[in-house]
Design an enzyme around this catalytic site. Structure first.
Site, PDB file in Angstrom:
ATOM      1  N   TYR A   1       0.843  -1.205   0.000  1.00 31.41           N
ATOM      2  CA  TYR A   1       0.000   0.000   0.000  1.00 31.41           C
ATOM      3  C   TYR A   1       0.877   1.253   0.000  1.00 31.41           C
ATOM      4  CZ  TYR A   1      -4.167  -2.802   1.256  1.00 31.41           C
ATOM      5  OH  TYR A   1      -5.213  -3.688   1.260  1.00 31.41           O
TER       6      TYR A   1
ATOM      7  N   PHE B   1       2.218   2.285  -3.441  1.00 26.44           N
ATOM      8  CA  PHE B   1       1.193   2.868  -4.308  1.00 26.44           C
ATOM      9  C   PHE B   1       0.810   4.277  -3.860  1.00 26.44           C
ATOM     10  CE2 PHE B   1      -0.252  -1.755  -5.043  1.00 26.44           C
ATOM     11  CZ  PHE B   1       0.648  -1.887  -6.092  1.00 26.44           C
TER      12      PHE B   1
ATOM     13  N   TYR C   1      -3.462  10.011  -7.528  1.00 24.60           N
ATOM     14  CA  TYR C   1      -4.492  10.507  -6.607  1.00 24.60           C
ATOM     15  C   TYR C   1      -4.907  11.940  -6.921  1.00 24.60           C
ATOM     16  CZ  TYR C   1      -3.596   6.139  -4.314  1.00 24.60           C
ATOM     17  OH  TYR C   1      -3.460   4.795  -4.073  1.00 24.60           O
TER      18      TYR C   1
ATOM     19  N   GLU D   1     -13.613  -1.940   2.686  1.00 28.36           N
ATOM     20  CA  GLU D   1     -12.335  -2.649   2.513  1.00 28.36           C
ATOM     21  C   GLU D   1     -12.443  -4.061   3.085  1.00 28.36           C
ATOM     22  OE1 GLU D   1      -9.064  -4.150   1.619  1.00 28.36           O
ATOM     23  OE2 GLU D   1      -9.376  -2.095   0.890  1.00 28.36           O
TER      24      GLU D   1
ATOM     25  N   MET E   1     -16.829  -5.973  -1.035  1.00 28.13           N
ATOM     26  CA  MET E   1     -17.843  -5.101  -1.661  1.00 28.13           C
ATOM     27  C   MET E   1     -18.946  -5.897  -2.343  1.00 28.13           C
ATOM     28  SD  MET E   1     -15.724  -3.735  -5.000  1.00 28.13           S
ATOM     29  CE  MET E   1     -14.147  -3.605  -4.183  1.00 28.13           C
TER      30      MET E   1
ATOM     31  N   GLU F   1     -10.002   1.824  -7.100  1.00 33.64           N
ATOM     32  CA  GLU F   1      -8.704   1.707  -7.784  1.00 33.64           C
ATOM     33  C   GLU F   1      -8.333   0.234  -7.830  1.00 33.64           C
ATOM     34  OE1 GLU F   1      -5.254   3.251  -5.848  1.00 33.64           O
ATOM     35  OE2 GLU F   1      -6.196   3.396  -3.892  1.00 33.64           O
TER      36      GLU F   1
ATOM     37  N   GLU G   1      -6.800  -7.496 -12.304  1.00 34.80           N
ATOM     38  CA  GLU G   1      -7.032  -7.632 -10.860  1.00 34.80           C
ATOM     39  C   GLU G   1      -8.535  -7.723 -10.568  1.00 34.80           C
ATOM     40  OE1 GLU G   1      -4.764  -4.809  -8.568  1.00 34.80           O
ATOM     41  OE2 GLU G   1      -2.892  -5.360  -9.562  1.00 34.80           O
TER      42      GLU G   1
END
EC number: 2.1.1.320
Length: 637
Positions: A324, A327, A334, A392, A420, A435, A444
């Protein structure tokens, strides 16, 4: 003795060697070469005019040492400062049997002595079309013993006879080669490395002449494993102050070779007698220091060049904190997301409703919260009110989100620890933000995730991103082919490593044709029967004789209206480094001739538990279908 050894190219300093045809006193010569600033010396291991006889008596049994003693240098100096050279009279592909057999024996003697000395590299010439026996002798040497020398094949950029200006018009030529001058030497190399089965220990020492071939020929060479560039002193021009310099086109080639971190070898006598010989090296240092500086992407990717990585599977696996973190450092991604959310809020909420209209925004796959922060900044910038859900599935990342909420966000953000696709939302969203894209856009499983979540998006709701497209381009890269080949695992099919994609910072490669669009997905997907399986056929024209090793994959996405992100080279978002390209290899390299088309078929397949890709080349020849039924690689749902 020298600051840097053979194979030590790196940093800002140029690694360089001096090439000599005769070295009477080796220790003195090595000291003089080091004093001039060179890092290593290229020299014959045996006296270049000492023709040994291995077949006929009595010369076969001539007494006395064959060459000088290894005791003249320390083992460390032989190991790091000397590159061996084959004697020029050795012709293992001679049509005369006696010469051929004698050359084979002499070549093995020299290679074996080089291995005994522990030389880091050995220079061998490729200067004709037929090098089959040279390849056989070298391959046999590589497969015997435990030595580790590299073998640098000295290949001219342009064939020597093509530089002659005394060729009489219409005179009969003595050779029957089918390739033009600038194609010829690459074909010598390609056939040679194919005979040697792409050995990782065989590389190119590219000899640069005064005349350079066309750009596409140079591009092709830069996809080869070039370890050294040989620069004859005769190609240097003289500037106003009497110093050696190179032409502008040669400078551009040097800049590109410096990016590949090749080592430079200066050969020939001093053509600028008023200046010290080291002025040639000083000029290369000057070029190195004045080359264009690396951009943000190149700085970030330093050390990852041509390093194969397995694509992330964030749906199946929970990512680690450091992943994380990498990224989140991306300065572009962003800010583009923030701009997309900002424009979307302005479009959905007119000025007169900005105090009363609260937009429900859901961040799907919130990670450690960068998109949540981008959304809050966008709302503040737009002066619009939002209610935010951060969804998440990774329970470890949820800890970070809950800390953010407690310390910063407050009641404006609701943290949801759930997949989700399974979450029962308390209300419908105006905007969903995610994302979930991989290097090949959908790899992905963004389509499956967003399709599973769109039931809680309002009928007029917006998805950011709204659309994404994958792209494919054929590439040639000995380096990547060998890297994939080395990924063989003990208990798997011996070719399974060729049936899976790799995320890789492409570096030592040649793109054979411009990328073409492959699969496109749009969100929200209002089709009554959603099917994310795909099949496409792509054709790529090729303008140069080459070899195909696989396909590079890229993507473009439309976040919202005119706000985009891209890793396709032609449209790459400046400064963005969140994604490296993806590479789909093929099991067997395919030779492609100038004017031919490469045709590839690509499938995206799925069942209830996984998604996978299958691919096959159908022109200029057919390959097998790679990864049928996902037997070697799948992406878990």
């Amino acid at each position: 003795m020298a600051a840097m050894a053979v194979g030590g190219a790196g940093g800002s300093r140029v690694s360089s060697g001096r090439d000599l045809n005769c070295v009477p006193e080796i220790a003195d010569t090595l000291g003089a070469v080091a004093k001039q600033g060179f890092d290593f010396l290229c020299m014959p291991v045996f006296h270049p005019r000492f023709k040994r006889e291995f077949i006929q008596e009595p010369a076969k049994n001539r007494p006395g040492p064959q060459t000088r003693s290894d005791l003249l240098l320390s083992g460390r100096d032989w190991n790091t400062l000397i590159v061996g050279k084959l004697s020029p009279w050795i012709h293992p592909d001679s049509k005369v049997e006696k010469i051929r057999r004698n050359s084979e024996a002499a070549m093995l003697q020299e290679l074996n002595f080089g291995a005994y000395l522990g030389l880091p590299a050995f220079l061998l010439p490729l200067n004709q079309e037929d090098n089959t026996n040279l390849a056989r002798v070298l391959t046999n040497h590589i497969h015997t013993g435990h030595h580790s020398s590299m073998f640098w094949m000295r290949v001219p950029l342009v064939a020597p006879e093509d530089l002659r200006d005394d060729v009489i018009a219409n005179a009969p030529t003595t050779h029957t080669e089918e390739y033009s001058g600038e194609e010829k030497t690459w074909m010598w190399w390609h056939n040679f490395r194919t005979l040697c089965d792409y050995s990782k220990r065989i590389a190119v020492a590219l000899e640069i002449g005064a005349d350079l071939p066309s750009n596409h020929v140079i591009d092709r060479w830069l996809g080869e494993p070039i370890k050294a560039a040989i620069l004859p002193t005769s190609i240097f021009l003289t500037n106003k102050k009497g110093f050696p310099v190179l032409s502008k086109v040669q400078q551009r080639l040097i800049f590109r070779l410096l990016k590949l971190e090749v080592q430079f070898i200066i050969t020939g006598t001093n053509h600028h007698s008023e200046k010290e010989f080291c002025s040639y090296l000083q000029y290369l240092e000057y070029l190195s220091q004045n080359r264009p500086p690396p951009n943000a992407y190149e700085l970030f990717a330093k050390g990852y060049e041509d390093y194969l990585q397995s694509p992330l599977q964030p749906l199946m696996d929970n990512l680690e904190s450091q992943t994380y973190e990498v990224f989140e450092k991306d300065p572009i991604k962003y800010s583009q997301y923030q701009q997309a959310i900002y424009k979307c809020l302005l479009d959905r909420v007119p000025e007169e409703e900005k105090e009363t209209n609260v937009q429900v925004l859901m961040v799907l796959g919130a990670g450690r919260g960068p998109l949540v922060n981008a959304s809050l900044r966008a709302a503040k910038q737009a002066e619009r009110r939002i209610r935010l859900y951060a969804v998440e599935k990774n329970p470890n990342a949820v800890v970070t989100l809950e800390n953010w909420q407690f310390e910063e966000w407050g009641s404006q953000v609701t943290v949801v620890s759930s997949d989700m696709r399974e979450w029962v939302a308390p209300e419908k969203a105006d905007i969903i933000v995610s994302e979930l894209l991989g290097s090949f856009a959908d790899n992905e499983l963004s389509p499956e995730c967003l399709d599973g979540a769109q039931h809680f998006l309002k009928d007029d709701g917006v998805s950011i991103p709204g659309e994404y497209t994958s792209f494919l381009a054929p590439i040639s890269s000995s380096k990547l082919y060998n890297e994939v080949r080395a990924c063989r695992e003990k208990d798997r099919d011996p070719e399974a490593q060729f049936e899976m994609p790799y995320v890789v910072r492409l570096h030592n490669f040649h793109q054979l044709s411009a990328p073409k669009p492959c699969f496109t997905f749009s969100h929200p997907n209002r089709d009554p029967m959603i099917d994310n399986n795909r099949y496409c056929t792509l054709e790529f024209p090729v303008e140069v004789n080459t070899v195909l090793h696989g396909f590079a994959g890229y993507f473009e996405t439309v976040l919202y209206r005119d706000i985009t992100l891209s890793i396709r080279p032609e449209t790459h978002s400046p400064g963005m480094f969140s994604w490296f390209p993806i590479f789909f290899p093929i099991k067997q390299p395919i030779t492609v001739h100038e004017g031919q088309n490469i045709c590839v078929r690509f499938w995206r397949c799925s069942n209830s538990k996984k998604v996978w890709y299958e691919w096959a080349v159908t022109a200029p020849v057919c390959s097998s279908i790679h990864n049928p039924t996902g037997r070697s690689y799948t992406i878990g749902l």
